[in-house]
Design a protein around this motif. Structure first.
Motif, PDB file in Angstrom:
ATOM      1  N   LYS A 175      -3.109   0.043 -10.070  1.00  0.00           N
ATOM      2  CA  LYS A 175      -2.808   1.250  -9.301  1.00  0.00           C
ATOM      3  C   LYS A 175      -1.306   1.537  -9.305  1.00  0.00           C
ATOM      4  O   LYS A 175      -0.880   2.690  -9.235  1.00  0.00           O
ATOM      5  CB  LYS A 175      -3.323   1.086  -7.864  1.00  0.00           C
ATOM      6  CG  LYS A 175      -2.994   2.237  -6.937  1.00  0.00           C
ATOM      7  CD  LYS A 175      -3.652   3.529  -7.374  1.00  0.00           C
ATOM      8  CE  LYS A 175      -3.365   4.643  -6.364  1.00  0.00           C
ATOM      9  NZ  LYS A 175      -3.870   5.942  -6.830  1.00  0.00           N
TER      10      LYS A 175
ATOM     11  N   ARG B  54       0.830  -1.204   0.000  1.00  0.00           N
ATOM     12  CA  ARG B  54       0.000   0.000   0.000  1.00  0.00           C
ATOM     13  C   ARG B  54       0.869   1.260   0.000  1.00  0.00           C
ATOM     14  O   ARG B  54       0.515   2.270  -0.594  1.00  0.00           O
ATOM     15  CB  ARG B  54      -0.945   0.006   1.203  1.00  0.00           C
ATOM     16  CG  ARG B  54      -1.934  -1.158   1.201  1.00  0.00           C
ATOM     17  CD  ARG B  54      -3.225  -0.786   1.895  1.00  0.00           C
ATOM     18  NE  ARG B  54      -3.994   0.158   1.121  1.00  0.00           N
ATOM     19  CZ  ARG B  54      -4.784  -0.178   0.085  1.00  0.00           C
ATOM     20  NH1 ARG B  54      -4.875  -1.432  -0.295  1.00  0.00           N
ATOM     21  NH2 ARG B  54      -5.448   0.759  -0.569  1.00  0.00           N
TER      22      ARG B  54
ATOM     23  N   VAL C  70       1.466   4.871  -3.001  1.00  0.00           N
ATOM     24  CA  VAL C  70       1.655   6.310  -2.776  1.00  0.00           C
ATOM     25  C   VAL C  70       3.055   6.736  -3.213  1.00  0.00           C
ATOM     26  O   VAL C  70       3.255   7.805  -3.791  1.00  0.00           O
ATOM     27  CB  VAL C  70       1.430   6.659  -1.289  1.00  0.00           C
ATOM     28  CG1 VAL C  70       1.638   8.145  -1.045  1.00  0.00           C
ATOM     29  CG2 VAL C  70       0.038   6.230  -0.854  1.00  0.00           C
TER      30      VAL C  70
ATOM     31  N   ILE D 274     -10.219   7.458   5.404  1.00  0.00           N
ATOM     32  CA  ILE D 274     -10.041   7.333   3.947  1.00  0.00           C
ATOM     33  C   ILE D 274     -11.204   7.977   3.216  1.00  0.00           C
ATOM     34  O   ILE D 274     -11.018   8.655   2.195  1.00  0.00           O
ATOM     35  CB  ILE D 274      -9.897   5.845   3.552  1.00  0.00           C
ATOM     36  CG1 ILE D 274      -8.644   5.236   4.190  1.00  0.00           C
ATOM     37  CG2 ILE D 274      -9.821   5.694   2.033  1.00  0.00           C
ATOM     38  CD1 ILE D 274      -8.515   3.737   4.001  1.00  0.00           C
TER      39      ILE D 274
ATOM     40  N   GLN E 106      -4.574  -3.665  -7.490  1.00  0.00           N
ATOM     41  CA  GLN E 106      -3.331  -3.143  -6.937  1.00  0.00           C
ATOM     42  C   GLN E 106      -2.282  -2.938  -8.032  1.00  0.00           C
ATOM     43  O   GLN E 106      -1.585  -1.918  -8.062  1.00  0.00           O
ATOM     44  CB  GLN E 106      -2.805  -4.096  -5.862  1.00  0.00           C
ATOM     45  CG  GLN E 106      -3.632  -4.079  -4.588  1.00  0.00           C
ATOM     46  CD  GLN E 106      -3.251  -5.199  -3.624  1.00  0.00           C
ATOM     47  OE1 GLN E 106      -2.745  -6.239  -4.026  1.00  0.00           O
ATOM     48  NE2 GLN E 106      -3.509  -4.979  -2.351  1.00  0.00           N
TER      49      GLN E 106
ATOM     50  N   LYS F  89     -10.825  11.711   3.444  1.00  0.00           N
ATOM     51  CA  LYS F  89      -9.728  12.141   2.574  1.00  0.00           C
ATOM     52  C   LYS F  89     -10.177  12.221   1.123  1.00  0.00           C
ATOM     53  O   LYS F  89      -9.734  13.089   0.362  1.00  0.00           O
ATOM     54  CB  LYS F  89      -8.554  11.168   2.723  1.00  0.00           C
ATOM     55  CG  LYS F  89      -7.365  11.476   1.838  1.00  0.00           C
ATOM     56  CD  LYS F  89      -6.289  10.428   2.004  1.00  0.00           C
ATOM     57  CE  LYS F  89      -5.138  10.659   1.035  1.00  0.00           C
ATOM     58  NZ  LYS F  89      -4.102   9.582   1.145  1.00  0.00           N
ATOM     59  N   ASN F  90     -11.067  11.305   0.718  1.00  0.00           N
ATOM     60  CA  ASN F  90     -11.536  11.255  -0.663  1.00  0.00           C
ATOM     61  C   ASN F  90     -12.880  11.956  -0.855  1.00  0.00           C
ATOM     62  O   ASN F  90     -13.527  11.776  -1.893  1.00  0.00           O
ATOM     63  CB  ASN F  90     -11.632   9.804  -1.133  1.00  0.00           C
ATOM     64  CG  ASN F  90     -10.275   9.158  -1.325  1.00  0.00           C
ATOM     65  OD1 ASN F  90      -9.621   9.370  -2.337  1.00  0.00           O
ATOM     66  ND2 ASN F  90      -9.839   8.382  -0.343  1.00  0.00           N
TER      67      ASN F  90
ATOM     68  N   SER G 148      -9.160   1.622  -5.222  1.00  0.00           N
ATOM     69  CA  SER G 148      -7.804   1.173  -4.869  1.00  0.00           C
ATOM     70  C   SER G 148      -7.276   1.857  -3.612  1.00  0.00           C
ATOM     71  O   SER G 148      -6.277   1.418  -3.042  1.00  0.00           O
ATOM     72  CB  SER G 148      -6.849   1.432  -6.034  1.00  0.00           C
ATOM     73  OG  SER G 148      -6.670   2.821  -6.251  1.00  0.00           O
ATOM     74  N   GLN G 149      -7.938   2.925  -3.156  1.00  0.00           N
ATOM     75  CA  GLN G 149      -7.507   3.626  -1.947  1.00  0.00           C
ATOM     76  C   GLN G 149      -7.857   2.857  -0.676  1.00  0.00           C
ATOM     77  O   GLN G 149      -7.305   3.134   0.393  1.00  0.00           O
ATOM     78  CB  GLN G 149      -8.180   5.007  -1.865  1.00  0.00           C
ATOM     79  CG  GLN G 149      -7.986   5.890  -3.079  1.00  0.00           C
ATOM     80  CD  GLN G 149      -6.571   6.399  -3.206  1.00  0.00           C
ATOM     81  OE1 GLN G 149      -5.927   6.697  -2.215  1.00  0.00           O
ATOM     82  NE2 GLN G 149      -6.085   6.475  -4.435  1.00  0.00           N
TER      83      GLN G 149
ATOM     84  N   GLU H 114      -9.963   3.818  -9.485  1.00  0.00           N
ATOM     85  CA  GLU H 114      -8.927   4.616  -8.822  1.00  0.00           C
ATOM     86  C   GLU H 114      -9.313   4.875  -7.372  1.00  0.00           C
ATOM     87  O   GLU H 114      -8.485   4.772  -6.458  1.00  0.00           O
ATOM     88  CB  GLU H 114      -8.761   5.941  -9.573  1.00  0.00           C
ATOM     89  CG  GLU H 114      -7.636   6.817  -9.081  1.00  0.00           C
ATOM     90  CD  GLU H 114      -6.268   6.360  -9.559  1.00  0.00           C
ATOM     91  OE1 GLU H 114      -5.301   6.626  -8.827  1.00  0.00           O
ATOM     92  OE2 GLU H 114      -6.181   5.727 -10.627  1.00  0.00           O
ATOM     93  N   LEU H 115     -10.575   5.193  -7.159  1.00  0.00           N
ATOM     94  CA  LEU H 115     -11.074   5.439  -5.806  1.00  0.00           C
ATOM     95  C   LEU H 115     -11.085   4.143  -4.996  1.00  0.00           C
ATOM     96  O   LEU H 115     -10.690   4.130  -3.816  1.00  0.00           O
ATOM     97  CB  LEU H 115     -12.476   6.034  -5.880  1.00  0.00           C
ATOM     98  CG  LEU H 115     -13.150   6.433  -4.563  1.00  0.00           C
ATOM     99  CD1 LEU H 115     -12.290   7.428  -3.791  1.00  0.00           C
ATOM    100  CD2 LEU H 115     -14.531   7.011  -4.827  1.00  0.00           C
TER     101      LEU H 115
ATOM    102  N   THR I  77     -15.626  -2.414  -1.059  1.00  0.00           N
ATOM    103  CA  THR I  77     -15.312  -1.027  -1.396  1.00  0.00           C
ATOM    104  C   THR I  77     -16.395  -0.416  -2.279  1.00  0.00           C
ATOM    105  O   THR I  77     -16.833   0.723  -2.055  1.00  0.00           O
ATOM    106  CB  THR I  77     -13.954  -0.955  -2.111  1.00  0.00           C
ATOM    107  OG1 THR I  77     -12.959  -1.587  -1.316  1.00  0.00           O
ATOM    108  CG2 THR I  77     -13.554   0.481  -2.346  1.00  0.00           C
TER     109      THR I  77
END
Length: 725
Positions: free
Chosen positions: A428, A153, A157, A579, A425, A582-583, A475-476, A472-473, A484
């Motif tokens: 990403k 993970r 980033v 999370i 993953q 944050k998003n 994968s956070q 994309e979202l 998810t």
């Protein structure tokens, strides 16, 4: 690497330092004098086999970017090698860290704690750990133990992992999903960062295969363990490994000299049952003074850290001066198989089984099943004995079974798992072409196709295989893609707070305790939380009740709830909340007193699990959609009646096929919320298809009527004009 006089601190010569000279030595990590405990531990460390290979290891690291290391269990590789690198490389002077990955969170925490003691620093400062939903580090951390999933993970980033000067993949033989992806990723990073050092190590590697994968990297073998271990096989196959395990534990306590016992079993329920049975079997012997006192301790991943630390407690003392000595009996899953040293264990009982996640892509079923272990795992288990003196490993299977029936190495997880999270993953990580990703063992093509299909239906990737904005979202989040999707879809139904709670509860171990001697009382306690629409809403009710209490410990005990699991769910919820914030995903709720609230929650559940639906057929059995698997509601389900349509979280394979964690849904929602998946032209023939066809025809008819009414309302003179013309 940099050479430094600080290295003398960690050499065998340091044990010769005495008196005031010892007191004057300053810890270069904390800038305070070393404690007496440091020198006591150093004497023990210097006796480990790994110390004989220290100079050779550092030379290989200096001359090569990648080093593969094979060291027997008990050689000290996990605790000592990162320290060798720490003093040689001085990463803190470069603003870098050293990462050492572990497959299991328990091992990461335990090893970090041990190494912090050996380095004479506070855990969470210079030495820390990072596991899912828990971070114990600081800006001063230079050596970090972490699960392989957490490092993965971080790579999402920081794609080049620039904050690390050395990365150590420990217990690589286990071949977890995250480890396999990390190896492919690190292979790519190593080309862009030639200064990055990589160490691949384990006790039982397929060294030739690993060397070939890492372009003929050098292999260092550390032979020998602290003490020898005698292997004892069963003369004939056991009828029940569980009964044989209990019998063997009691027999060892009766007849063998002092020394703790480590028994391997497959899961939490089995372990708790075994602890109860062993204690009861020993109690009559204890009352007759035939044996010494015993402390039976369970160990599995869902136990909180405080409960896990009980395995390091001393054995109970003798009840009378000069009487029979006490003994610890630790009953554990395979988390005690590697990287978790329990001093005092002399006897290991190995039934030869563990639980493994098995995925069948043909019928899209993933189940946790009891399977034989590998020969490598058996050697790891045996190595747990003999850490403080010569030990014995009792294998509850024949030597012939070991030689012919157990695979040499564990079957890589990537070949027996749903790959949807893997694909997400890798995408990403900016690897657009899955074919080009350098897997040590590529996933099964059919499994890969099923996983791609799931991600397309979840709108995580498009038809060209590219990551979408939704993907994309997704994968956070460090959770399953279906969970998810359910979570990020929930705001449009006005229930993201409730779905967040349900997702957290699904991510935690089972919260309901049902002891064999109190099942009726446990069922009665559970009944107060039951929601008529199913298990997901029952989990929500339970969590809300838990959060409303002050004395949660007493309340959980009275209501047969696992407080450890509820606290874990609380921690998961807190991280997922961060999370979401944050998003910029809204956290909203509908009035729980309104019936529409629970309808909205069930509709939101559908957004993630529309592929896991079953229909009640005319013969009173359920048939899963598309795959047409005959299933039954699991006995633990709170649904009192059999609804026509149900959504489920798990497919359980035992003597029969069960679906577990089930909620009632409406058939119309399938056509409304997942029209792409419920394209009836590509649907197998079954009663469910015929019902959905009728629903679809009715919906189309209603839509036509609504359209006609709308047109008439907008142009009331249309019919008159048509007739007059």
């Amino acid at each position: 690497m940099n050479s430094s006089p600080l290295i003398e601190v960690d050499t065998p010569k340091a044990t010769q330092v005495r008196g005031s000279e010892m007191e004057d030595r300053i810890n270069p990590l904390s800038n305070i004098p070393f404690s007496s405990q440091y020198y006591d531990l150093l004497k023990i460390r210097c006796e480990l086999p790994v110390y004989d290979q220290r100079e050779r290891f550092l030379q290989l690291i200096e001359e090569n970017q990648v080093v593969i290391l094979e060291g027997e269990t008990g050689s000290g590789k996990t605790t000592q090698l990162p320290q060798f690198i720490l003093y040689e490389d001085l990463p803190r002077l470069q603003g870098k860290q050293i990462a050492c990955t572990q497959p299991r969170r328990v091992a990461a925490m335990a090893v970090a704690r041990r190494v912090s003691e050996e380095l004479d620093v506070q855990l969470g400062e210079e030495v820390g750990y990072s596991i899912r939903f828990e971070e114990c580090t600081s800006p001063k951390t230079v050596l970090k133990y972490m699960t392989d999933g957490m490092l993965l993970r971080e790579a999402m980033v920081d794609p080049l992992l620039d904050c690390y000067s050395t990365i150590i993949l420990d217990e690589a033989h286990e071949r977890t999903l995250a480890t396999d992806i990390l190896m492919g990723l690190l292979k790519e990073i190593s080309r862009k960062r030639p200064e990055l050092k990589i160490v691949i190590m384990s006790a039982t590697l397929d060294s030739k295969k690993f060397q070939e994968y890492w372009n003929d990297a050098p292999l260092l073998t550390i032979p020998g363990r602290t003490h020898p271990v005698e292997i004892i096989y069963s003369p004939k196959p056991e009828i029940s490994y569980f009964e044989a395990s209990i019998r063997t534990a009691v027999q060892i306590h009766r007849s063998e000299p002092e020394g703790d016992i480590l028994l391997f079993l497959t899961g939490e329920e089995e372990i708790e049952d075994a602890c109860f049975r062993i204690s009861n079997s020993i109690q009559p012997l204890l009352s007759k003074s035939e044996v010494g006192p015993v402390k039976v301790i369970p160990l599995y991943s869902s136990l909180p850290p405080a409960a896990q630390q009980r395995i390091f407690e001393p054995p109970p003392p003798s009840e009378t001066p000069g009487g029979l000595p006490g003994r610890k009996i630790i009953v554990s899953t395979n988390i005690a198989e590697s990287s978790l040293t329990i001093d005092g264990v002399v006897y290991v009982i190995d039934p030869g089984f563990s639980k493994q996640m098995i995925y069948s892509p043909r019928i899209r079923i993933q189940s946790l099943l009891v399977r034989p272990i590998s020969q490598a795992a058996a050697k790891q288990r045996a190595g747990r004995a003999g850490r403080t003196r010569p030990g014995k490993a009792f294998r509850l299977y024949t030597q012939g079974a070991f030689d012919t029936e157990l695979p040499v190495q564990a079957y890589p997880e990537i070949l027996r798992s749903n790959c949807s999270s893997v694909i997400l993953q890798i995408k990403k990580l900016s690897f657009d072409n899955l074919i080009e990703f350098d897997f040590m063992d590529p996933p099964v093509p059919e499994s890969l196709m099923r996983s791609l299909e799931l991600l397309i239906y979840l709108d995580a990737i498009d038809d060209d295989g590219e990551l979408t904005d939704t993907g994309e979202l997704m994968s956070q989040f460090p959770i399953d893609p279906q969970l998810t999707k359910m979570l990020i879809s929930s705001p449009k139904f006005g229930c993201s707070n409730e779905i967040l709670t349900i997702v957290s509860m699904l991510s935690a171990p089972n919260i309901f305790v049902r002891p064999s001697d109190s099942r009726r009382s446990a069922d009665k306690a559970k009944s107060q939380f039951i929601h008529k629409d199913g298990d997901h809403l029952t989990l929500l009710n339970t969590y809300l009740a838990y959060k409303s209490k002050i004395d949660v410990s007493t309340w959980c005990t009275e209501n047969y709830l696992n407080i450890k699991s509820l606290k874990f769910a609380d921690d998961v919820r807190a991280q997922l909340t961060r999370i979401m914030e944050k998003n910029a995903i809204p956290l909203v709720s509908t009035d729980l007193n309104s019936e529409s609230c629970f309808v909205n929650i069930r509709r939101a559940l559908m957004c993630g699990f529309f592929m896991q639906v079953a229909h009640l057929e005319k013969n009173d059995y359920y048939l899963t959609v598309k795959d047409n698997q005959m299933v039954e509601l699991h006995p633990s389900s709170c649904l009192e009646q059999q609804p026509e349509w149900v959504l489920y979280n798990e497919f359980v394979l035992t003597s029969r096929h069960f679906i577990r964690t089930v909620t009632r849904i409406e058939g119309e929602w399938l056509l409304e919320l997942a029209p792409k998946y419920y394209d009836l032209e590509n649907f197998p023939n079954c009663e469910g298809k015929r019902i959905l066809q009728r629903m679809q025809e009715e919906m189309e008819s209603n839509n036509q009527k609504l359209e006609k009414s709308k047109n008439q309302a907008e142009n009331p003179n249309a019919n008159e004009t048509f007739l007059s013309s």
